[in-house]
Design an enzyme around this catalytic site. Structure first.
Site, PDB file in Angstrom:
ATOM      1  N   TYR A 133      51.329  -6.475 -11.763  1.00 19.02           N
ATOM      2  CA  TYR A 133      52.381  -5.909 -10.915  1.00 19.02           C
ATOM      3  C   TYR A 133      51.911  -4.564 -10.366  1.00 19.02           C
ATOM      4  O   TYR A 133      51.812  -3.580 -11.099  1.00 19.02           O
ATOM      5  CB  TYR A 133      53.656  -5.741 -11.733  1.00 19.02           C
ATOM      6  N   LYS A 158      51.496  -9.158  -7.952  1.00 16.25           N
ATOM      7  CA  LYS A 158      52.826  -8.917  -7.411  1.00 16.25           C
ATOM      8  C   LYS A 158      52.869  -7.510  -6.832  1.00 16.25           C
ATOM      9  O   LYS A 158      52.437  -6.551  -7.477  1.00 16.25           O
ATOM     10  CB  LYS A 158      53.874  -9.080  -8.518  1.00 16.25           C
TER      11      LYS A 158
END
Length: 301
Positions: A133, A158
């Site tokens: 992330y 992400k």
């Protein structure tokens, strides 16, 4: 592990005494999977990962795994200091998760080589596939993203920054080395607002916080976007998502607190948020309820 459709980030229900309510969590996850979620990301940002004890993370993951019963992939979060993130990874694997969403380290701003080292050290503690992330202090260059993507257990990235030019460079660099199987996710709050722009740079997957409390709206938007139904996309962006973002931005932490309140408004009382977040005011709850009604009406029309 390939994802399709709307990705479900459930909230974490708390009982009146503040403890984790596993029964409500199971109900919440079951309803989302039954509604058509393409994957469950439990105890992540919307699930108040920042406020959970390690054993609560493990218990929440186990509930998600048992509830989904293999129907869709289940990922759970790990993050923070490297030793803590490694412990999270071990716990999530022990609970039976299919993968890991690796959040960035906190407080420090690391050099690019340090971010690679962080991912290497955490992934060494698990055999699970990992989605990294990018957000906060973890801002990758295209070269660093390509290096992380090449690590054996990393299967996705992400984005929580919203810098489309940076993300476009990352997508191109990673695709050049890893091909089309590597997966990218739009991880911005209320990701539907930026989903059309992300699709333009080859990022079709996104996390939908709205799905947690209004799956009808989230699924209708996802279908409309995929089908090129610009009229419905515009109607939902202007009449529901845009006003929701305006409300969200009025109070820090509402990206989580409003979602949790929305689940309660729709009939499942999942309790309030933990400190340092605050629950929505009565005025904001009324506005949220009105927005949900407006969104449902737009879908029905």
């Amino acid at each position: 592990m390939k994802f399709q459709g709307v990705l479900f980030f459930p909230v974490t229900p708390f009982a009146p005494d503040g403890s984790l309510d596993e029964e409500l969590l199971a109900q919440h996850i079951a309803s989302g999977v039954d509604a058509g979620a393409g994957g469950v990301f439990v105890a992540c940002g919307t699930g108040e990962f920042h406020a959970l004890a390690p054993d609560e993370l493990e218990r929440a993951t186990r509930v998600a795994v048992e509830t989904t019963a293999g129907r869709v992939p289940v990922l759970a979060a790990a993050g923070g200091p490297a030793p803590v993130a490694r412990d999270h990874a071990v716990r999530v694997a022990r609970a039976g998760a299919d993968g890991l969403l690796l959040l960035p380290p906190y407080l420090v701003t690391a050099p690019q080589r340090g971010l690679v080292r962080y991912v290497e050290e955490v992934t060494a503690a698990t055999d699970l596939p990992v989605v990294f992330y990018q957000r906060g202090t973890a801002r990758l260059s295209a070269a660093t993203a390509a290096e992380i993507a090449a690590l054996p257990k990393v299967v996705g990235l992400k984005d929580g920054l919203g810098d489309l030019e940076r993300m476009h460079r990352i997508v191109r660099a990673v695709r050049a080395g890893e091909g089309e199987d590597f997966q990218f996710f739009n991880g911005l709050p209320t990701a539907e607002m930026t989903a059309p722009a992300y699709r333009g740079i080859g990022v079709d997957l996104y996390s939908s916080a709205v799905f947690a409390f209004a799956p009808e709206i989230a699924l209708a938007f996802h279908r409309a976007l995929a089908d090129g139904d610009r009229a419905l996309v515009t109607r939902l962006l202007d009449g529901f998502y845009g006003p929701l973002v305006e409300l969200r931005d009025e109070v820090p932490g509402y990206a989580v607190a409003l979602v949790k309140a929305g689940v309660t408004i729709r009939g499942l009382d999942v309790g309030g948020v933990r400190a340092p977040l605050l629950d929505p005011t009565p005025e904001h709850l009324a506005r949220l309820a009105e927005l949900i009604d407006r969104g449902l009406e737009a879908v029905a029309a």
